[in-house]
Design a protein around this motif. Sequence first.
Motif, PDB file in Angstrom:
ATOM      1  N   UNK A   1      55.408  36.781  29.425  1.00 39.01           N
ATOM      2  CA  UNK A   1      55.052  37.658  30.536  1.00 39.01           C
ATOM      3  C   UNK A   1      53.612  37.541  30.943  1.00 39.01           C
ATOM      4  N   UNK A   2      53.191  38.476  31.780  1.00 39.29           N
ATOM      5  CA  UNK A   2      51.798  38.517  32.225  1.00 39.29           C
ATOM      6  C   UNK A   2      51.321  39.958  32.218  1.00 39.29           C
ATOM      7  N   UNK A   3      50.005  40.118  32.147  1.00 34.76           N
ATOM      8  CA  UNK A   3      49.407  41.436  32.297  1.00 34.76           C
ATOM      9  C   UNK A   3      48.249  41.298  33.279  1.00 34.76           C
ATOM     10  N   UNK A   4      48.161  42.248  34.198  1.00 35.69           N
ATOM     11  CA  UNK A   4      47.047  42.305  35.147  1.00 35.69           C
ATOM     12  C   UNK A   4      46.388  43.663  34.975  1.00 35.69           C
ATOM     13  N   UNK A   5      45.070  43.671  34.778  1.00 38.76           N
ATOM     14  CA  UNK A   5      44.368  44.920  34.485  1.00 38.76           C
ATOM     15  C   UNK A   5      43.648  45.389  35.745  1.00 38.76           C
ATOM     16  N   UNK A   6      43.974  46.624  36.152  1.00 36.92           N
ATOM     17  CA  UNK A   6      43.378  47.162  37.390  1.00 36.92           C
ATOM     18  C   UNK A   6      42.145  48.021  37.134  1.00 36.92           C
ATOM     19  N   UNK A   7      42.041  48.643  35.956  1.00 38.77           N
ATOM     20  CA  UNK A   7      40.814  49.387  35.639  1.00 38.77           C
ATOM     21  C   UNK A   7      40.666  49.457  34.128  1.00 38.77           C
ATOM     22  N   UNK A   8      39.437  49.685  33.669  1.00 33.89           N
ATOM     23  CA  UNK A   8      39.185  49.772  32.230  1.00 33.89           C
ATOM     24  C   UNK A   8      39.434  48.450  31.535  1.00 33.89           C
TER      25      UNK A   8
ATOM     26  N   UNK B   1      43.289  38.571  18.668  1.00 36.17           N
ATOM     27  CA  UNK B   1      43.018  39.660  19.605  1.00 36.17           C
ATOM     28  C   UNK B   1      42.268  39.126  20.812  1.00 36.17           C
ATOM     29  N   UNK B   2      42.716  39.563  21.982  1.00 36.35           N
ATOM     30  CA  UNK B   2      42.064  39.211  23.239  1.00 36.35           C
ATOM     31  C   UNK B   2      41.778  40.520  23.973  1.00 36.35           C
ATOM     32  N   UNK B   3      40.616  40.621  24.600  1.00 36.24           N
ATOM     33  CA  UNK B   3      40.296  41.814  25.386  1.00 36.24           C
ATOM     34  C   UNK B   3      40.278  41.421  26.864  1.00 36.24           C
ATOM     35  N   UNK B   4      41.091  42.121  27.658  1.00 33.74           N
ATOM     36  CA  UNK B   4      41.188  41.831  29.098  1.00 33.74           C
ATOM     37  C   UNK B   4      40.669  43.029  29.876  1.00 33.74           C
ATOM     38  N   UNK B   5      39.533  42.886  30.569  1.00 30.93           N
ATOM     39  CA  UNK B   5      39.017  44.007  31.361  1.00 30.93           C
ATOM     40  C   UNK B   5      39.547  43.988  32.791  1.00 30.93           C
ATOM     41  N   UNK B   6      39.178  45.020  33.527  1.00 30.07           N
ATOM     42  CA  UNK B   6      39.545  45.170  34.946  1.00 30.07           C
ATOM     43  C   UNK B   6      39.302  43.872  35.722  1.00 30.07           C
ATOM     44  N   UNK B   7      40.260  43.539  36.580  1.00 29.62           N
ATOM     45  CA  UNK B   7      40.072  42.357  37.419  1.00 29.62           C
ATOM     46  C   UNK B   7      40.395  41.055  36.724  1.00 29.62           C
TER      47      UNK B   7
ATOM     48  N   UNK C   1      40.652  37.371  38.228  1.00 25.54           N
ATOM     49  CA  UNK C   1      41.454  37.187  39.432  1.00 25.54           C
ATOM     50  C   UNK C   1      40.625  36.352  40.410  1.00 25.54           C
ATOM     51  N   UNK C   2      41.212  35.326  40.960  1.00 22.00           N
ATOM     52  CA  UNK C   2      40.485  34.477  41.905  1.00 22.00           C
ATOM     53  C   UNK C   2      39.642  33.404  41.230  1.00 22.00           C
ATOM     54  N   UNK C   3      39.889  33.152  39.958  1.00 20.30           N
ATOM     55  CA  UNK C   3      39.140  32.085  39.267  1.00 20.30           C
ATOM     56  C   UNK C   3      39.456  30.738  39.899  1.00 20.30           C
ATOM     57  N   UNK C   4      38.571  29.766  39.696  1.00 19.58           N
ATOM     58  CA  UNK C   4      38.777  28.444  40.303  1.00 19.58           C
ATOM     59  C   UNK C   4      40.019  27.779  39.711  1.00 19.58           C
ATOM     60  N   UNK C   5      40.637  26.926  40.524  1.00 21.43           N
ATOM     61  CA  UNK C   5      41.832  26.213  40.066  1.00 21.43           C
ATOM     62  C   UNK C   5      41.498  25.325  38.872  1.00 21.43           C
ATOM     63  N   UNK C   6      40.259  24.841  38.831  1.00 17.32           N
ATOM     64  CA  UNK C   6      39.845  23.964  37.721  1.00 17.32           C
ATOM     65  C   UNK C   6      39.845  24.752  36.404  1.00 17.32           C
ATOM     66  N   UNK C   7      39.315  25.974  36.445  1.00 15.26           N
ATOM     67  CA  UNK C   7      39.292  26.784  35.220  1.00 15.26           C
ATOM     68  C   UNK C   7      40.712  27.178  34.811  1.00 15.26           C
TER      69      UNK C   7
END
Lengths: 181, 329
Positions: free
Chosen positions: B195-202, B213-219, B236-242
Amino acid sequence: MLAYIAGVDELPAVVSRARRGDRAAFAELYRRFHRAVHGVVLARVTYGDAADVVQDVFAIALERLPQLGEPAAFPGWLLAIARNRAIDHVRAKRPTDELAEVPVEAPRSAEVAQVLVALRGLPEAYQETMILRLVEGMSGPEIAEQTGLSPGSVRVNLHRGMKLLRAALGITEVVDDQTAG
Amino acid sequence: MTRPPGDQHDYLWDKSGPADPDVERLEKLLAPLAHDAPLDELRLYRRRRRWPWLVIGGGLVAAAAALLVWWRQPEPPQVVARCTNGFAFTARGGTVANAGAAMATGVLCVGGVLDTGAHEADLKIANIGAAELGAGTRVRLDQTTAERHQLYLERGRMHARVDAPPRLFAVATPSAHVTDLGCEYTLDIAASGAGTIAVQSGKVELATSSGAIVVAPKGTHAHLLAGRRPSLPVVDGASAVLVAAVEEYEHGAHDGIDRVLSSAEERDAVTVANLAQLVPASERRRVLDRLAQLVPVPQELTVDDVVGEPAFWEMWFDEVILQHLARNP
């Protein structure tokens, strides 16, 4: 400094007493945290509404206190309630004229309102820290204790926030002789 | 900063030493706004007193409604899960299956499974938040106590917003464990368990039973890899290369680390900081060196200091997250 450290050690005990219904303990929590809650709220809500939202936050906290698992987590938990309550308040209410509400006589009220707008225009990470420092008069170590941020992060926030605030207000930073040397 | 690094006095930080004139002027200007009102005991009392009446009133209304439904119901009543501990839900667009029974509203009990089928549902997360469940979502309530509330999202979509201390709410999935650190996020889990997770705040903490362990912040967003750990979070919006480099790294490419490091820009510091937490000790130093180019080590420390002291790494990691949040207000 010693009193500040002692205060940190006592917090879980005060929270535990408040959870058991001790009203004096809850009043003590209010005494310790009302400025931090006000600062967090003021970062989002006009001055005239902020005091009312602060009382709401503590009323909600009293209701939910039995749900708080770890007493030491109280500061972060309380400020999370404050942020969400402030956001809900802003969503529900039309903006009011802050200039008419600040407890400062004209012409300084205009300057106060201008600074508040500039503070709220800072990146989110700096807003609260700067308001707690400049409005509520808290020191950096106090802010770290009451927000759960690390002292290093608070210090960085203060200096970066102040730099951005100076720029927003058009204040030229004066570098003293010590720095220049 | 107005003072040199070695100067012990820092008025802005702890009010020590000579006052910074700008800070002092702003303090005096804003001091009248400081909060000094006493606790409004009457409001606390009123709010608490409302509860018994709300509960009693609500109970009476519910009882009357239930009686009416029972009286008018020509068929045998549905099998309704009964419990004293659970999450209330309301279906949207039709009914959902709670413990196998079709319901428009109800309570998801501990151990019970809610399946939204073709419809959606709003789920109340105790009194700390709420979740919107998309169509085709299957969720189980594993625990709800004062110490922890935990759901298991088997498949589907969940958008959660939580107002609680860090780590009070968690969502287990077939691929990773999502622990709330005070935030809003959207989880999508496919039938395969990935699956995927998208973080909108915090921010959220993503972990597996292996301890990664991975920490995913807002955006940011991350993939939850079935049977493996969560992926590196990517802004979000990272370069296609990355994005391509992260995918290569996740698939075990021999030059995966190098590709992530060389393609990371300043805004990708969160990705590199998480990479530093996942790579073997032998690879960590070069990851930290690259991170230092993106976000300098705070407090006049060096990468050598950080390598020797975990507390310094925590401080630096915090700083990376803070800078990320400052760039994504």
